[in-house]
Write an enzyme that holds these catalytic residues in place. Structure first.
Site, PDB file in Angstrom:
ATOM      1  CB  THR A  72      -2.390 -19.093  -2.795  1.00  7.82           C
ATOM      2  OG1 THR A  72      -2.317 -17.461  -2.470  1.00  7.82           O
ATOM      3  CG2 THR A  72      -1.381 -19.346  -3.670  1.00  7.82           C
ATOM      4  CG  ASN A 160      -1.970  -6.766  -3.991  1.00  7.39           C
ATOM      5  OD1 ASN A 160      -2.063  -6.734  -5.477  1.00  7.39           O
ATOM      6  ND2 ASN A 160      -1.110  -7.018  -3.378  1.00  7.39           N
ATOM      7  CD  GLN A 190      -6.496  -6.559  -1.691  1.00  3.73           C
ATOM      8  OE1 GLN A 190      -7.389  -5.838  -0.918  1.00  3.73           O
ATOM      9  NE2 GLN A 190      -5.602  -7.217  -1.114  1.00  3.73           N
ATOM     10  CB  CYS A 337      12.432  -3.504   3.492  1.00  7.47           C
ATOM     11  SG  CYS A 337      11.323  -1.987   3.202  1.00  7.47           S
TER      12      CYS A 337
HETATM   13  N1  PLP Z   1      -4.550 -11.836  -4.756  1.00  6.55           N
HETATM   14  C1  PLP Z   1      -4.470 -10.746  -4.324  1.00  6.55           C
HETATM   15  C2  PLP Z   1      -4.908  -9.433  -5.186  1.00  6.55           C
HETATM   16  C3  PLP Z   1      -4.121 -10.649  -2.818  1.00  6.55           C
HETATM   17  O1  PLP Z   1      -4.116  -9.320  -2.421  1.00  6.55           O
HETATM   18  C4  PLP Z   1      -3.836 -11.864  -2.205  1.00  6.55           C
HETATM   19  C5  PLP Z   1      -3.320 -11.788  -0.778  1.00  6.55           C
HETATM   20  O2  PLP Z   1      -2.526 -10.941  -0.567  1.00  6.55           O
HETATM   21  C6  PLP Z   1      -3.890 -12.924  -2.759  1.00  6.55           C
HETATM   22  C7  PLP Z   1      -4.305 -13.224  -4.111  1.00  6.55           C
HETATM   23  C8  PLP Z   1      -3.562 -14.203  -2.205  1.00  6.55           C
HETATM   24  O3  PLP Z   1      -4.602 -14.563  -1.321  1.00  6.55           O
HETATM   25  P1  PLP Z   1      -4.412 -15.844  -0.192  1.00  6.55           P
HETATM   26  O4  PLP Z   1      -3.681 -15.047   1.144  1.00  6.55           O
HETATM   27  O5  PLP Z   1      -5.736 -15.724   0.304  1.00  6.55           O
HETATM   28  O6  PLP Z   1      -3.851 -16.877  -0.768  1.00  6.55           O
END
Ligand code: PLP
Length: 679
Positions: A72, A160, A190, A337
């Site tokens: 993020t 994801n 991923q 959900c």
């Molecule tokens: N991008 C993808 C494809 C993800 O699966 C995730 C996490 O779920 C993130 C970004 C965000 O990652 P982080 O939890 O390290 O901030």
């Protein structure tokens, strides 16, 4: 029964070598890498080593690789960097594109960051979704049409929710062919450890990574920035990470990530593609056996071998999650959900899968550390879940009805998207009636009726059905029945020893099962008052509505008493044994569904009286509980949601001691409070 964790796309456990490395970094190598003394230098050496290893593995070349808190943050930094550069170019009078393009199936962090920084920086470009095709891959034709006007393009390497792998080469080729100057970010979260990456050899400008998706702890991530790509730090301060990301580094996280990268590099710790694909095939075979009619929501040949996304006709993601959780298999819903309604997955919606699949999807994901034993055990539990559904007559299937221990009596509430269908069944006469069938519940209703070998006597509606009777027809078709009556001219029907009567009420109907239950459509007070005046219901008749507002059922007495429910009566697992000692007459009520019991081995709360009254059958039971003398009731379920509803319902109906177990069995387990209580 040991937990089997199959939710690796959400996060993973931490590799033992990574735990050891983090521990070492905290206990011995705890120096600050910015310090100039030997302790600091040692820490810096460790960090530099991890960076070099990561750079090798990812093919960083002349580009930069900085450590941060996770994807993020990496996404923010990439977006901020690109947008600051765009603003500068625009301010200098250069042409920039007008679109901030992102793939429709991106993680929410991407569109949210684009919108956020676009607004904060006053760029006011258009944030536009790039459609994907039915396979979940970027629509290259749409990209071709838009790319000339794109200022930034955000795509992901693998999704994801579905594991679908993007065609990055085709995107790169398009960018090249069109001479597009858009900054390009590829979310590689991923992909780490699952796809080969050679970043500097690509046109990619920014690539965020997250450690916790591949056996490193949460809170450590990396961002790749191509040599020459614009960069603006997100955080300023002490100038760490060569001034690119200030703040003392997360050294334990970096050490742990280093151990994971070392394992990746040595090639012996993690399974390769062929093994993982074989494990997936094994899981698919068990899923197909357990849930006939299962549909997979991703193309196998275009997806990571570690992610499965599927839907089962007639079963909501909430129900499937409860079932898997009871079997101690941790998967996740592919959609968000809420108690009454499952929000469909935006990823599956973007792929235009039918709505029922988008809102009932389950994601099962594993990491490359998985072993054959775990896969075998998972398959056995999945098959047991299928058995559990079959034995509860809940699995819509083309198979012959499975043996069961006799038809069950009852008033059963099934709900979907805020709508309630009621099924009344009488065991002795093996007959049943369906009230207000909802289209989405037809496979479920049909499976239940067929499996219980019930004779469907009538399908009735409290109001004109919004679907003009389509659900009724579909149910008849599923059951291969030509026609079934409503209650006919007499407005009455015998259901075993009981009588079901229709009462006209304007253009709606109320159905009375003796004076015990009234199926009222809406629970409007004036309607209830006139039923009372006419002597058709009593103050204590259980009133069942066609809309699921979470209240389950009501009575006229409770409606008169007003909306103020008795104070919540909550217990936590730690206080339960003492409560049961003080209240030896208390009854523990498990409101989980029968298939959840069937899926888990062994009982809960060994040694004390536990009654199973699934929430769907609560309405049939409340009258007995409300009779004096009332015994204290303690409702529990998996996570505390359903038990909260059950206890609220009983309290609203006037029960003085309807308790709920906070956080349910999951919390009891998490806080290590033994569920077994001596008698
Ligand atoms: N991008 C993808 C494809 C993800 O699966 C995730 C996490 O779920 C993130 C970004 C965000 O990652 P982080 O939890 O390290 O901030």
């Amino acid at each position: 029964m040991q937990e089997i964790y199959l939710d690796s796309n959400a996060t993973t456990c931490v590799l033992p070598a990574a735990v050891a490395a983090a521990r070492q970094a905290m206990e011995q190598g705890f120096g600050n890498p910015s310090s100039t003394h030997a302790t600091g230098l040692q820490a810096k050496a460790m960090m530099d080593g991890v960076r070099q290893r990561a750079s090798r593995l990812l093919g960083v070349g002349e580009g930069r690789l900085m450590f941060n808190s996770g994807a993020t943050e990496g996404i923010q930094t990439a977006v901020l960097s690109a947008l600051c550069a765009l603003r500068e170019r625009r301010d200098a009078g250069q042409r920039i594109g007008s679109l901030l393009l992102y793939g429709a199936t991106e993680h929410k962090a991407v569109p949210e960051s684009l919108a956020h920084w676009n607004r904060l920086l006053g760029l006011n470009l258009e944030v536009r979704k790039l459609p994907v095709d039915a396979h979940g891959r970027h629509d290259l034709q749409a990209l071709g049409a838009l790319i000339g006007d794109a200022a930034m393009l955000c795509t992901m390497a693998a999704n994801n929710e579905t594991g679908v792998i993007s065609d990055l080469s085709a995107i790169a080729q398009l960018l090249r062919q069109r001479g597009a100057d858009a900054y390009w970010m590829v979310d590689c979260v991923q992909a780490l450890g699952k796809l080969a990456l050679n970043l500097a050899a690509t046109r990619i400008d920014y690539a965020p990574f997250s450690g916790h998706k591949l056996y490193a702890p949460k809170g450590i991530g990396m961002l790749y920035v191509r040599a020459g790509a614009p960069f603006t730090p997100l955080m300023m301060g002490g100038g760490q990470e060569a001034g690119q990301r200030s703040g003392t580094e997360n050294m334990a996280g970096i050490a742990a990530l280093g151990a994971v990268l070392a394992a990746l590099e040595d090639g012996t710790t993690f399974r390769g593609h062929a093994d993982l694909a074989a494990f997936r095939a094994q899981l698919v075979s068990s899923l197909e056996h357990a849930f006939p009619g299962i549909v997979f929501n991703m193309p196998f040949d275009l997806s990571l071998p570690t992610t499965l996304n599927f839907s089962v006709p007639g079963l909501s993601s909430k129900e499937l999650l409860d079932l898997f959780d009871a079997a101690r298999v941790r998967v996740s819903s592919g959609s968000a959900c809420s108690a009454a309604k499952a929000l469909p997955s935006y990823v599956l919606e973007a792929m235009h899968v039918p709505q029922w699949r988008a809102s009932s999807a389950i994601r099962l994901s594993f990491g490359p550390l998985i072993d054959a034993e775990t896969v075998g055990a998972a398959c056995a539990r999945i098959e047991r879940c299928g058995e559990a559904l079959r034995s509860s007559c809940l699995l819509p299937s083309a198979l012959a009805p499975s043996p069961h221990d006799g038809a069950q009596d009852g008033v059963i509430q099934l709900s979907v998207d805020g709508q309630c269908t009621w099924l009344l069944s009488d065991a002795a006469s093996a007959t049943c009636v369906v009230i207000d069938p909802a289209a989405a519940l037809v496979p479920r209703l049909a499976a239940f009726i067929r499996c219980q070998q019930l004779d469907l006597r009538a399908i009735v509606h409290t109001a004109r059905p919004v679907d003009n009777g389509a659900a009724r027809l579909a149910l008849l078709q599923e059951l291969s029945i030509e026609q079934v009556g409503d209650l006919g001219a007499s407005g009455e029907l015998a259901l075993g020893q009981q009588r079901l009567r229709r009462v006209e009420y304007g253009d709606t109907h109320v159905y009375l099962l003796e004076q015990r239950f009234a199926f009222t459509g809406a629970l409007a007070p004036h309607r209830i008052a006139s039923l009372l005046d006419a002597g058709l219901v009593t103050q204590d008749t259980i009133l069942c509505a066609a809309h699921d507002d979470g209240t389950i059922c009501g009575t006229a007495r409770a409606m008169h008493a007003g909306a103020a429910p008795a104070a919540e009566l909550q217990l936590d697992a730690a206080g339960l044994p003492a409560f049961l000692r003080q209240h030896p007459d208390a009854v523990l009520v498990d409101v989980r569904e029968a298939y959840e019991h069937a899926a888990c081995a062994g009982g809960v709360f060994a040694g004390c009286e536990v009654r199973s009254v699934p929430l769907s059958r609560l309405a049939g039971q409340v009258a007995a509980w409300l009779q004096q003398p009332q015994r204290p009731l303690v409702f529990f379920c998996r996570s505390g949601n359903r038990s909260a509803r059950a206890s609220a319902c009983l309290r609203r109906l006037g029960h003085a001691a309807a308790w709920q177990l906070n956080g349910g069995m999951a919390m009891a387990e998490a806080t290590h409070h033994p569920l077994a209580i001596a008698a």
